[in-house]
Write a protein that holds these residues in place. Structure first.
Motif, PDB file in Angstrom:
ATOM      1  N   THR A 129      -7.904  -3.019  -5.485  1.00 39.79           N
ATOM      2  CA  THR A 129      -6.902  -3.990  -4.742  1.00 39.79           C
ATOM      3  C   THR A 129      -6.736  -5.128  -5.824  1.00 39.79           C
ATOM      4  O   THR A 129      -7.834  -5.742  -6.226  1.00 39.79           O
ATOM      5  CB  THR A 129      -7.459  -4.405  -3.550  1.00 39.79           C
ATOM      6  N   THR A 132      -6.007   7.958  -0.752  1.00 44.24           N
ATOM      7  CA  THR A 132      -5.587   8.480   0.456  1.00 44.24           C
ATOM      8  C   THR A 132      -5.802  10.171   0.629  1.00 44.24           C
ATOM      9  O   THR A 132      -6.171  10.822   1.642  1.00 44.24           O
ATOM     10  CB  THR A 132      -4.082   8.249   0.693  1.00 44.24           C
ATOM     11  N   LEU A 164      -2.374  -2.564  -3.120  1.00 43.58           N
ATOM     12  CA  LEU A 164      -3.709  -1.742  -3.060  1.00 43.58           C
ATOM     13  C   LEU A 164      -3.440  -0.168  -3.549  1.00 43.58           C
ATOM     14  O   LEU A 164      -2.151   0.098  -3.262  1.00 43.58           O
ATOM     15  CB  LEU A 164      -3.842  -1.665  -1.479  1.00 43.58           C
ATOM     16  N   ASN A 165      -4.181   0.143  -4.105  1.00 42.40           N
ATOM     17  CA  ASN A 165      -4.163   1.711  -4.344  1.00 42.40           C
ATOM     18  C   ASN A 165      -5.562   2.368  -4.089  1.00 42.40           C
ATOM     19  O   ASN A 165      -6.669   1.968  -4.681  1.00 42.40           O
ATOM     20  CB  ASN A 165      -3.692   1.981  -5.855  1.00 42.40           C
ATOM     21  N   TRP A 166      -5.406   3.227  -3.183  1.00 45.66           N
ATOM     22  CA  TRP A 166      -6.900   4.326  -2.828  1.00 45.66           C
ATOM     23  C   TRP A 166      -6.578   5.435  -2.819  1.00 45.66           C
ATOM     24  O   TRP A 166      -5.422   5.930  -2.565  1.00 45.66           O
ATOM     25  CB  TRP A 166      -7.399   3.510  -1.478  1.00 45.66           C
ATOM     26  N   ASP A 186       0.969  -1.125   0.091  1.00 39.76           N
ATOM     27  CA  ASP A 186      -0.260  -0.069  -0.001  1.00 39.76           C
ATOM     28  C   ASP A 186       0.801   1.051  -0.018  1.00 39.76           C
ATOM     29  O   ASP A 186       1.609   1.241   0.921  1.00 39.76           O
ATOM     30  CB  ASP A 186      -1.123  -0.123   1.257  1.00 39.76           C
TER      31      ASP A 186
END
Length: 142
Positions: A108, A126, A122-124, A37
């Motif tokens: 994800t 943020t 995971l890439n969100w 992440d």
């Protein structure tokens, strides 16, 4: 395992812990799990790392909900597009509670072996979460 079985495993791993069932992490996440992440300085490791991550966010967002929006699977890989919602009622990353509603989205990619998740990328959003908490200024639009 079939693609549909793998998708069901990942869906459970996404949804159930956020409803308070952390025991499912031990059931579905391999002991040698590694989670990548970019928002974290170090990868998550093993079920304990996953439970600590979830517990940190649930302490900050007690009403947090994760919704699986879409999944695609091929072989041992499952791609999950998800959204998360919650109210910021606890400290997170040095940010005191704001009581603001936050919505984030992410993607994800999970890799499974023997019915357990062994690795995730995971890439969100943020940065978007930080903007919603007024921790960083909103970007100016041209």
């Amino acid at each position: 395992m079939s693609s549909e079985q793998n998708k069901a495993i990942v869906r459970r791993a996404f949804e159930e812990p956020w409803k308070g069932n952390l025991a499912v992490v031990d059931e579905l996440v391999a002991s040698d799990y590694i989670g990548h992440d970019p928002a974290n300085p170090e990868p998550l490791r093993g079920p304990e790392g996953v439970k600590e991550f979830i517990s940190t966010y649930r302490a900050a967002f007690p009403d947090a909900q994760i919704t699986v929006e879409q999944q695609l699977a091929e072989g041992d890989l499952v791609a999950t597009r998800w959204s998360g919602r919650g109210t910021h009622e606890g400290e997170l990353m040095g940010i005191e509670p704001t009581d603001k509603q936050v919505t984030v989205t992410g993607l994800t990619i999970s890799r499974l072996e023997g019915g357990k998740i062994v690795e995730e990328f995971l890439n969100w959003d943020t940065f978007g979460m930080m903007q919603q908490l007024d921790a960083v200024p909103a970007l100016a639009h041209a």
